[in-house]
Write an enzyme that holds these catalytic residues in place. Structure first.
Site, short mmCIF file in Angstrom:
data_model
loop_
_atom_site.label_atom_id
_atom_site.label_comp_id
_atom_site.label_asym_id
_atom_site.label_seq_id
_atom_site.Cartn_x
_atom_site.Cartn_y
_atom_site.Cartn_z
N GLU A 1 5.90 -2.37 5.86
CA GLU A 1 6.02 -3.00 4.54
C GLU A 1 6.94 -4.21 4.59
O GLU A 1 6.68 -5.23 3.93
CB GLU A 1 6.54 -1.97 3.53
CG GLU A 1 5.53 -0.87 3.25
CD GLU A 1 6.08 0.24 2.38
OE1 GLU A 1 5.28 1.05 1.88
OE2 GLU A 1 7.32 0.31 2.20
N GLU B 1 11.31 -4.73 2.64
CA GLU B 1 10.46 -3.55 2.46
C GLU B 1 10.07 -3.40 0.98
O GLU B 1 8.92 -3.10 0.65
CB GLU B 1 11.21 -2.30 2.94
CG GLU B 1 10.46 -0.99 2.70
CD GLU B 1 11.40 0.18 2.54
OE1 GLU B 1 11.00 1.17 1.89
OE2 GLU B 1 12.53 0.12 3.06
N ASP C 1 8.21 1.92 6.74
CA ASP C 1 9.05 0.95 6.03
C ASP C 1 9.02 -0.41 6.72
O ASP C 1 8.99 -1.46 6.04
CB ASP C 1 10.49 1.46 5.98
CG ASP C 1 10.66 2.65 5.04
OD1 ASP C 1 9.73 2.95 4.27
OD2 ASP C 1 11.73 3.29 5.10
N ASP D 1 6.24 -3.64 -0.13
CA ASP D 1 5.63 -2.49 -0.80
C ASP D 1 4.89 -2.94 -2.06
O ASP D 1 3.78 -2.48 -2.34
CB ASP D 1 6.71 -1.47 -1.14
CG ASP D 1 6.17 -0.28 -1.91
OD1 ASP D 1 5.35 0.47 -1.36
OD2 ASP D 1 6.57 -0.10 -3.08
#
Length: 244
Positions: free
Chosen positions: A133, A57, A130, A61
């Site tokens: 990502e 994640e 999440d 991101d």
């Protein structure tokens, strides 16, 4: 074959089905399985070697931020840094990521702990956002930047189109405040003129007054949305020459 090995093999078949159903650009099913493993599941199976998706994640991101930032930088060459930042935030926010994840049924394939499962974790915005990502992180590691970028821009098309149209979470109230400050001490007041509909589906009409003068109105599903649209209208009128 042990029970744990059989379960891992069955799980990888599930992940493979997930990839094929959604035509995901990834061949490393083990890596994708990690992207779909919530920390609550890993915590409940501490006796096994299970990795959760938090590291993926983190990586996803960063890739998401870069891809959307690059897209906006090239797409809007005259926009200042503040405008680009606000536009990017609207496209990479958790609700946007969660909606993208829901469209290819990420929640259905997540590994969740019992508590998260019972409390509706498969549809929770934070968990889905999440996971989206983390999937990006997995696709990036299994391929390259270009493949990850195509995946991201394809799934975020709706939000990027909204930015193109100017219909995104732009803070027009702050922009208006900065604009009128050039004219000295100015009073801005937002007034609800009326509303219609039941509480769960209300429509609000908002007028904006600058130094007591009507500078337009906005309509929205709540006061915040209506005020933003009223401020946007006021900015247009001031920029077209109407005096404050």
């Amino acid at each position: 074959m042990s029970h744990a090995e059989a379960r891992r093999k069955e799980r990888l078949l599930e992940v493979r089905r997930f990839v094929e159903e959604n035509e995901l650009p990834i061949k490393n099913y083990g890596l994708l399985n990690i992207a779909l493993t919530h920390t609550s599941y890993a915590n409940e199976h501490k006796n096994e070697v299970i990795h959760d998706n938090e590291r993926l994640e983190f990586l996803g991101d960063a890739v998401l931020d870069l891809v959307v930032g690059e897209y906006l930088f090239l797409r809007f060459p005259t926009w200042p840094e503040g405008e680009l930042t606000r536009a990017k935030a609207s496209a990479v926010c958790k609700p946007a990521c969660a909606e993208c994840a829901a469209k290819f049924q990420v929640g259905r394939y997540m590994l969740l702990g019992r508590g998260e499962e019972m409390s509706g974790g498969r549809t929770r915005v934070s968990i889905l956002g999440d996971a989206f990502e983390a999937v990006i992180g997995a696709i990036y590691l299994d391929n390259n930047y270009e493949v990850a970028a195509r995946f991201i821009l394809g799934h975020l098309k709706k939000y990027l189109d909204l930015i193109d149209e100017g219909n995104y979470d732009h803070d027009y109230k702050s922009d208006l405040q900065e604009l009128v400050q050039k004219h000295g001490d100015v009073s801005i007041r937002y007034e609800v003129t009326h509303d219609e509909g039941p509480d769960h589906d209300k429509t609000i009409w908002m007028h904006i007054l600058i130094n007591g003068k009507d500078f337009g109105s906005g309509i929205g599903k709540n006061k915040k949305e209506a005020a933003q649209r009223a401020a946007k209208e006021a900015i247009k009128r001031i920029q077209s020459g109407e005096r404050v």
